[in-house]
Design a protein around this motif. Structure first.
Motif, PDB file in Angstrom:
ATOM      1  N   HIS A 169       0.839  -1.199   0.000  1.00 25.58           N
ATOM      2  CA  HIS A 169       0.000   0.000   0.000  1.00 25.58           C
ATOM      3  C   HIS A 169       0.874   1.248   0.000  1.00 25.58           C
ATOM      4  O   HIS A 169       2.021   1.224   0.433  1.00 25.58           O
ATOM      5  CB  HIS A 169      -0.899   0.035   1.244  1.00 25.58           C
ATOM      6  N   GLY A 170       0.312   2.368  -0.474  1.00 29.53           N
ATOM      7  CA  GLY A 170       1.012   3.642  -0.438  1.00 29.53           C
ATOM      8  C   GLY A 170       1.634   4.015  -1.772  1.00 29.53           C
ATOM      9  O   GLY A 170       1.537   3.292  -2.756  1.00 29.53           O
ATOM     10  N   ARG A 171       2.304   5.180  -1.786  1.00 38.29           N
ATOM     11  CA  ARG A 171       2.994   5.671  -2.976  1.00 38.29           C
ATOM     12  C   ARG A 171       4.479   5.346  -2.853  1.00 38.29           C
ATOM     13  O   ARG A 171       5.122   5.731  -1.878  1.00 38.29           O
ATOM     14  CB  ARG A 171       2.800   7.183  -3.106  1.00 38.29           C
ATOM     15  N   HIS A 172       5.010   4.681  -3.896  1.00 33.50           N
ATOM     16  CA  HIS A 172       6.385   4.196  -3.832  1.00 33.50           C
ATOM     17  C   HIS A 172       7.110   4.494  -5.143  1.00 33.50           C
ATOM     18  O   HIS A 172       6.526   4.374  -6.224  1.00 33.50           O
ATOM     19  CB  HIS A 172       6.415   2.690  -3.554  1.00 33.50           C
ATOM     20  N   TYR A 173       8.399   4.830  -5.026  1.00 35.99           N
ATOM     21  CA  TYR A 173       9.200   5.141  -6.203  1.00 35.99           C
ATOM     22  C   TYR A 173      10.471   4.294  -6.172  1.00 35.99           C
ATOM     23  O   TYR A 173      11.198   4.283  -5.169  1.00 35.99           O
ATOM     24  CB  TYR A 173       9.560   6.622  -6.205  1.00 35.99           C
ATOM     25  N   PHE A 174      10.717   3.576  -7.267  1.00 37.82           N
ATOM     26  CA  PHE A 174      11.891   2.724  -7.396  1.00 37.82           C
ATOM     27  C   PHE A 174      12.713   3.211  -8.592  1.00 37.82           C
ATOM     28  O   PHE A 174      12.196   3.257  -9.713  1.00 37.82           O
ATOM     29  CB  PHE A 174      11.480   1.266  -7.624  1.00 37.82           C
ATOM     30  N   TYR A 175      13.968   3.559  -8.337  1.00 36.35           N
ATOM     31  CA  TYR A 175      14.815   4.072  -9.423  1.00 36.35           C
ATOM     32  C   TYR A 175      16.123   3.286  -9.463  1.00 36.35           C
ATOM     33  O   TYR A 175      16.794   3.112  -8.439  1.00 36.35           O
ATOM     34  CB  TYR A 175      15.112   5.560  -9.217  1.00 36.35           C
ATOM     35  N   ASN A 176      16.476   2.823 -10.655  1.00 35.31           N
ATOM     36  CA  ASN A 176      17.734   2.093 -10.867  1.00 35.31           C
ATOM     37  C   ASN A 176      17.840   0.898  -9.919  1.00 35.31           C
ATOM     38  O   ASN A 176      18.893   0.626  -9.341  1.00 35.31           O
ATOM     39  CB  ASN A 176      18.938   3.032 -10.680  1.00 35.31           C
ATOM     40  N   CYS A 177      16.745   0.165  -9.781  1.00 34.68           N
ATOM     41  CA  CYS A 177      16.715  -0.993  -8.887  1.00 34.68           C
ATOM     42  C   CYS A 177      16.790  -2.293  -9.684  1.00 34.68           C
ATOM     43  O   CYS A 177      16.646  -2.314 -10.905  1.00 34.68           O
ATOM     44  CB  CYS A 177      15.448  -0.973  -8.039  1.00 34.68           C
ATOM     45  N   TYR A 178      17.029  -3.371  -8.968  1.00 36.30           N
ATOM     46  CA  TYR A 178      17.101  -4.712  -9.551  1.00 36.30           C
ATOM     47  C   TYR A 178      16.146  -5.607  -8.778  1.00 36.30           C
ATOM     48  O   TYR A 178      16.239  -5.712  -7.548  1.00 36.30           O
ATOM     49  CB  TYR A 178      18.529  -5.261  -9.451  1.00 36.30           C
ATOM     50  N   GLN A 191       0.692   2.154  -5.275  1.00 37.66           N
ATOM     51  CA  GLN A 191       0.762   3.102  -6.399  1.00 37.66           C
ATOM     52  C   GLN A 191       2.248   3.329  -6.631  1.00 37.66           C
ATOM     53  O   GLN A 191       2.870   4.171  -5.996  1.00 37.66           O
ATOM     54  CB  GLN A 191       0.046   4.389  -6.001  1.00 37.66           C
ATOM     55  N   SER A 192       2.841   2.554  -7.546  1.00 40.39           N
ATOM     56  CA  SER A 192       4.300   2.497  -7.639  1.00 40.39           C
ATOM     57  C   SER A 192       4.806   2.749  -9.048  1.00 40.39           C
ATOM     58  O   SER A 192       4.256   2.230 -10.024  1.00 40.39           O
ATOM     59  CB  SER A 192       4.814   1.135  -7.160  1.00 40.39           C
ATOM     60  N   LEU A 193       5.878   3.524  -9.116  1.00 42.35           N
ATOM     61  CA  LEU A 193       6.573   3.784 -10.365  1.00 42.35           C
ATOM     62  C   LEU A 193       7.958   3.160 -10.292  1.00 42.35           C
ATOM     63  O   LEU A 193       8.739   3.464  -9.388  1.00 42.35           O
ATOM     64  CB  LEU A 193       6.696   5.289 -10.612  1.00 42.35           C
ATOM     65  N   PHE A 194       8.250   2.264 -11.234  1.00 42.70           N
ATOM     66  CA  PHE A 194       9.564   1.633 -11.357  1.00 42.70           C
ATOM     67  C   PHE A 194      10.245   2.256 -12.573  1.00 42.70           C
ATOM     68  O   PHE A 194       9.756   2.123 -13.691  1.00 42.70           O
ATOM     69  CB  PHE A 194       9.415   0.121 -11.554  1.00 42.70           C
ATOM     70  N   GLU A 195      11.364   2.922 -12.346  1.00 43.36           N
ATOM     71  CA  GLU A 195      12.011   3.649 -13.434  1.00 43.36           C
ATOM     72  C   GLU A 195      13.468   3.227 -13.582  1.00 43.36           C
ATOM     73  O   GLU A 195      14.176   3.045 -12.591  1.00 43.36           O
ATOM     74  CB  GLU A 195      11.927   5.160 -13.182  1.00 43.36           C
ATOM     75  N   ASN A 196      13.891   3.034 -14.843  1.00 43.41           N
ATOM     76  CA  ASN A 196      15.280   2.672 -15.145  1.00 43.41           C
ATOM     77  C   ASN A 196      15.745   1.481 -14.320  1.00 43.41           C
ATOM     78  O   ASN A 196      16.872   1.455 -13.818  1.00 43.41           O
ATOM     79  CB  ASN A 196      16.208   3.871 -14.911  1.00 43.41           C
ATOM     80  N   SER A 197      14.907   0.495 -14.175  1.00 45.04           N
ATOM     81  CA  SER A 197      15.208  -0.663 -13.336  1.00 45.04           C
ATOM     82  C   SER A 197      15.233  -1.940 -14.164  1.00 45.04           C
ATOM     83  O   SER A 197      14.713  -1.988 -15.274  1.00 45.04           O
ATOM     84  CB  SER A 197      14.183  -0.780 -12.209  1.00 45.04           C
ATOM     85  N   ASN A 231      10.948   2.882 -18.772  1.00 47.01           N
ATOM     86  CA  ASN A 231      12.360   2.732 -19.158  1.00 47.01           C
ATOM     87  C   ASN A 231      13.038   1.594 -18.397  1.00 47.01           C
ATOM     88  O   ASN A 231      14.188   1.710 -17.976  1.00 47.01           O
ATOM     89  CB  ASN A 231      13.132   4.046 -18.935  1.00 47.01           C
ATOM     90  N   CYS A 232      12.330   0.516 -18.232  1.00 51.69           N
ATOM     91  CA  CYS A 232      12.881  -0.665 -17.551  1.00 51.69           C
ATOM     92  C   CYS A 232      13.292  -1.716 -18.575  1.00 51.69           C
ATOM     93  O   CYS A 232      12.963  -1.631 -19.754  1.00 51.69           O
ATOM     94  CB  CYS A 232      11.850  -1.253 -16.598  1.00 51.69           C
ATOM     95  N   LYS A 233      14.018  -2.723 -18.111  1.00 52.97           N
ATOM     96  CA  LYS A 233      14.357  -3.842 -18.976  1.00 52.97           C
ATOM     97  C   LYS A 233      14.000  -5.138 -18.266  1.00 52.97           C
ATOM     98  O   LYS A 233      14.263  -5.311 -17.071  1.00 52.97           O
ATOM     99  CB  LYS A 233      15.830  -3.826 -19.383  1.00 52.97           C
ATOM    100  N   VAL A 234      13.357  -6.039 -19.045  1.00 60.04           N
ATOM    101  CA  VAL A 234      12.963  -7.345 -18.524  1.00 60.04           C
ATOM    102  C   VAL A 234      13.916  -8.378 -19.105  1.00 60.04           C
ATOM    103  O   VAL A 234      13.986  -8.552 -20.323  1.00 60.04           O
ATOM    104  CB  VAL A 234      11.505  -7.673 -18.894  1.00 60.04           C
ATOM    105  N   THR A 235      14.650  -9.045 -18.218  1.00 61.85           N
ATOM    106  CA  THR A 235      15.683  -9.989 -18.639  1.00 61.85           C
ATOM    107  C   THR A 235      15.463 -11.337 -17.966  1.00 61.85           C
ATOM    108  O   THR A 235      14.507 -11.526 -17.229  1.00 61.85           O
ATOM    109  CB  THR A 235      17.076  -9.450 -18.260  1.00 61.85           C
ATOM    110  N   GLY A 236      16.371 -12.282 -18.233  1.00 60.00           N
ATOM    111  CA  GLY A 236      16.332 -13.558 -17.528  1.00 60.00           C
ATOM    112  C   GLY A 236      15.920 -14.719 -18.401  1.00 60.00           C
ATOM    113  O   GLY A 236      16.227 -14.765 -19.594  1.00 60.00           O
ATOM    114  N   THR A 237      15.214 -15.663 -17.795  1.00 62.78           N
ATOM    115  CA  THR A 237      14.762 -16.861 -18.501  1.00 62.78           C
ATOM    116  C   THR A 237      13.248 -16.956 -18.421  1.00 62.78           C
ATOM    117  O   THR A 237      12.644 -16.606 -17.409  1.00 62.78           O
ATOM    118  CB  THR A 237      15.388 -18.122 -17.895  1.00 62.78           C
TER     119      THR A 237
END
Length: 332
Positions: A169-178, A191-197, A231-237
């Motif tokens: 819950h709440g407003r959350h901001y994630f920047y350059n995270c993994y 309510q979350s924005l994931f940016e450049n992660s 502006n995120c990237k989805v990687t892996g398998t």
């Protein structure tokens, strides 16, 4: 007799002094050092947090030196205004092995508002290590639970398999995270924005079949909750779904993000909301990469207008109307 002029200037000076002092107290930052080898004020992160008084109003930085801190860490609701800062997400790690509950099993539990974390990794080691070449049952094992309002994460890592990031819950901001996992590994009603992660999918390694990245739980049309990946990237398998709905109005948007060739052609899935597709907002806009081909996506994926899209991708409009993100950065 004291002149009126003297009284005026004395009163003005006192007024300015008191107000400047209040501002200095409000904006001042205290620092606590944690070092597992004993070179700081505390050897565990939890003890440092416990030292902060309840109903704290002073921004306090807990500086965590490099090392693996094997502990469960909880920040209760009345311990606000904390900055948790490591030496880099590869070198400063908080980890624990717990499972069976999508909330209580979290390694890191944040219930307080007004929080920032920087350059640190939260990890739940359950299912990450084989025991006698056998993988334990895949079950809930979150690395972090985030429940307070106005929480931000910069350069942080979240590592697990199922429910890695319980973004509740709440407003959350994630920047350059993994963020790493396989089963609903970013889930909740925030309510979350994931940016450049980077979103790293681990489905092949654990043999769970198809993975699910985002399980968002918006429950009504009037709510503002959503997961936005910009502006995120989805990687892996893979194969992996970009998300699946577990509430009637689940909302997930990917914008200008890149997808490795691991995304299931349908893109999206429904957990329990079949029949309510018209209320679900799952959308992709201006994404690229071999996994971004839209030709075989589910028919109920939304195409957002530029105005509708702007409400999600504009940080100020989506979750930062009161400039809380800028205010937090003043205390780093």
């Amino acid at each position: 007799m004291v002149s009126p002029t003297f009284i005026f200037y004395f009163t003005l000076t006192l007024f300015l002094f008191l107000n400047v002092s209040k501002a200095q107290i409000k904006n001042s930052t205290k620092t606590i050092l944690v070092d597992k080898s004993g070179k700081g004020q505390f050897t565990t992160v939890q003890k440092a947090i416990d030292s902060i008084p309840s109903k704290n109003k002073q921004w306090t930085t807990i500086l965590v030196n490099a090392g693996v801190y094997k502990e469960k860490v909880t920040i209760i609701k009345d311990k606000e205004f904390i900055v948790l800062k490591g030496k880099g997400r590869a070198s400063t790690v908080i980890e624990w092995d717990d499972s069976g509950n999508s909330l209580a099993s979290s390694t890191f539990l944040l219930y307080a508002s007004n929080f920032m974390a920087r350059d640190i990794t939260f990890k739940n080691t359950y299912n990450l290590v084989l025991e006698d070449d056998v993988l334990k049952k895949i079950t809930w094992a979150p690395a972090a639970l985030v429940r307070g309002d106005k929480a931000s994460f910069y350069g942080c890592g979240f590592i697990g398999i199922q429910d890695t990031l319980t973004d509740l819950h709440g407003r959350h901001y994630f920047y350059n995270c993994y963020i790493e996992g396989a089963v609903d590994f970013i889930w909740g009603s925030s309510q979350s924005l994931f940016e450049n992660s980077e979103i790293n999918v681990k489905s092949k390694e654990i043999g769970v079949g198809k993975a699910f990245i985002a399980a968002q739980g918006r429950q009504s049309a009037s709510e503002a909750s959503a997961f936005v990946f910009k502006n995120c990237k989805v990687t892996g398998t893979g194969p992996a779904y970009l998300g699946r709905a577990y509430k009637k109005y689940s909302t997930v948007v990917y914008y200008q993000s890149s997808f490795d060739n691991i995304i299931d052609p349908e893109g999206w899935n429904i957990m329990r909301q079949a029949g309510n597709e018209k209320d679900i907002t799952f959308a992709e806009a201006q994404c690229k990469g071999p996994g971004a081909n839209l030709s075989n996506r589910v028919k109920w994926e939304k195409t957002l207008s530029s105005g509708e899209l702007q409400k999600f991708i504009d940080q100020k409009v989506f979750l930062n109307q009161d400039n809380w993100i800028e205010e937090q950065l003043k205390h780093v």
